[in-house]
Design a protein around this motif. Structure first.
Motif, short mmCIF file in Angstrom:
data_model
loop_
_atom_site.label_atom_id
_atom_site.label_comp_id
_atom_site.label_asym_id
_atom_site.label_seq_id
_atom_site.Cartn_x
_atom_site.Cartn_y
_atom_site.Cartn_z
N SER A 9 4.36 10.23 -9.40
CA SER A 9 4.50 10.17 -10.85
C SER A 9 3.18 10.18 -11.61
O SER A 9 3.16 10.00 -12.81
N GLY A 10 2.07 10.36 -10.90
CA GLY A 10 0.78 10.48 -11.57
C GLY A 10 0.31 9.22 -12.26
O GLY A 10 -0.35 9.29 -13.29
N LEU A 11 0.65 8.06 -11.72
CA LEU A 11 0.20 6.80 -12.30
C LEU A 11 -1.18 6.44 -11.75
O LEU A 11 -1.61 6.98 -10.73
N SER A 12 -1.87 5.53 -12.42
CA SER A 12 -3.21 5.12 -12.01
C SER A 12 -3.22 3.65 -11.62
O SER A 12 -2.35 2.88 -12.03
N LEU A 13 -4.22 3.28 -10.85
CA LEU A 13 -4.42 1.88 -10.46
C LEU A 13 -5.64 1.35 -11.21
O LEU A 13 -6.75 1.84 -11.03
N ILE A 14 -5.42 0.33 -12.03
CA ILE A 14 -6.46 -0.22 -12.90
C ILE A 14 -6.61 -1.71 -12.60
O ILE A 14 -5.61 -2.43 -12.58
N PRO A 15 -7.84 -2.20 -12.40
CA PRO A 15 -8.02 -3.65 -12.24
C PRO A 15 -7.94 -4.35 -13.60
O PRO A 15 -8.55 -3.92 -14.57
N LEU A 16 -7.15 -5.42 -13.67
CA LEU A 16 -6.99 -6.16 -14.91
C LEU A 16 -7.91 -7.38 -14.98
O LEU A 16 -8.48 -7.66 -16.01
N GLN A 17 -7.98 -8.12 -13.87
CA GLN A 17 -8.85 -9.28 -13.86
C GLN A 17 -9.28 -9.62 -12.45
O GLN A 17 -8.68 -9.19 -11.48
N MET A 18 -10.35 -10.40 -12.38
CA MET A 18 -10.92 -10.85 -11.12
C MET A 18 -11.08 -12.35 -11.21
O MET A 18 -11.54 -12.86 -12.24
N TYR A 19 -10.69 -13.08 -10.16
CA TYR A 19 -10.73 -14.53 -10.22
C TYR A 19 -10.84 -15.12 -8.82
O TYR A 19 -10.59 -14.44 -7.82
N PHE A 20 -11.25 -16.39 -8.77
CA PHE A 20 -11.23 -17.15 -7.53
C PHE A 20 -9.89 -17.87 -7.45
O PHE A 20 -9.47 -18.51 -8.41
N ILE B 234 0.83 -1.20 0.00
CA ILE B 234 0.00 0.00 0.00
C ILE B 234 0.87 1.25 0.00
O ILE B 234 0.62 2.19 -0.77
N GLU B 235 1.89 1.27 0.84
CA GLU B 235 2.79 2.43 0.91
C GLU B 235 3.50 2.66 -0.43
O GLU B 235 3.65 3.79 -0.89
N ARG B 236 3.93 1.59 -1.06
CA ARG B 236 4.60 1.70 -2.36
C ARG B 236 3.63 2.26 -3.41
O ARG B 236 3.99 3.14 -4.19
N LEU B 237 2.41 1.76 -3.42
CA LEU B 237 1.41 2.23 -4.39
C LEU B 237 1.03 3.68 -4.15
O LEU B 237 0.86 4.45 -5.10
N ILE B 238 0.91 4.07 -2.88
CA ILE B 238 0.60 5.47 -2.56
C ILE B 238 1.71 6.38 -3.08
O ILE B 238 1.46 7.41 -3.71
N GLY B 239 2.96 6.00 -2.85
CA GLY B 239 4.09 6.79 -3.32
C GLY B 239 4.12 6.92 -4.84
O GLY B 239 4.31 8.00 -5.39
N LYS B 240 3.91 5.80 -5.53
CA LYS B 240 3.96 5.81 -7.00
C LYS B 240 2.83 6.65 -7.60
O LYS B 240 3.04 7.39 -8.56
N THR B 241 1.62 6.53 -7.04
CA THR B 241 0.50 7.27 -7.62
C THR B 241 0.60 8.77 -7.35
O THR B 241 0.18 9.57 -8.18
N LYS B 242 1.19 9.15 -6.20
CA LYS B 242 1.30 10.58 -5.89
C LYS B 242 2.44 11.25 -6.64
O LYS B 242 2.27 12.33 -7.19
#
Length: 158
Positions: A102-113, A92-100
């Motif tokens: 460098s302006g990157l986005s978080l996109i869901p690619l797939q959902m599975y069991f 979570i901390e890594r994702l927060i840093g990257k999105t703030k």
């Protein structure tokens, strides 16, 4: 009761790889209610407009469409509510840093069991411009033509 094994796909966002440049992927659990899981077991979900966002140090999945469970009653869930993604704190901390930064986005690619649990594969992505999409299509077509020519050469048909 026999415990589930392996992976079973529920939904995938096929357009995501066309519209976004995928930099990194993460596997996350998702916090759901009972009727949502029952609806997912029927293979009903749509990731088309979905996106993930950081709120108060947590990552939430917005606009994920899970239709109401057919046999549900008044306890049915909201169709497009925001759902919490379950990740390790360092992820979570890594994702927060990257999105703030460098302006990157978080996109869901797939959902599975996966072994009976619902998982979402999210990607750290950067939006593509129109010319990037055209270059990718041209590159894919060229590679396809090369493979065809190679196949014809192996069969002796040049």
């Amino acid at each position: 009761m026999v415990k589930e094994r392996g992976q079973k796909a529920i939904a995938s966002n096929r357009k995501a790889r066309h519209d976004w440049t995928i930099l990194d992927t993460y596997e996350a659990g998702i916090q759901l209610v009972g009727t949502e899981v029952k609806s997912l077991r029927m293979g009903r979900a749509s990731l088309v407009d979905a996106f993930a966002q950081v709120d108060d140090g947590e990552i939430w999945l917005h606009a994920l469409h899970i239709p109401e469970y057919v046999a549900g009653t008044w306890t049915n869930h909201e169709v497009r509510r925001k759902r919490k993604l379950l990740l390790h704190k360092h992820e979570i901390e890594r994702l927060i840093g990257k999105t703030k930064e460098s302006g990157l986005s978080l996109i869901p690619l797939q959902m599975y069991f996966k072994d009976g649990y619902v998982k979402v594969e999210i990607a750290l992505a950067k939006g593509k411009k129109a010319y990037d999409k055209r270059q990718d299509i041209a590159k894919r077509d060229a590679n396809r033509e090369i493979a065809r020519a190679h196949g014809r050469a192996l069969k002796g048909r040049y």
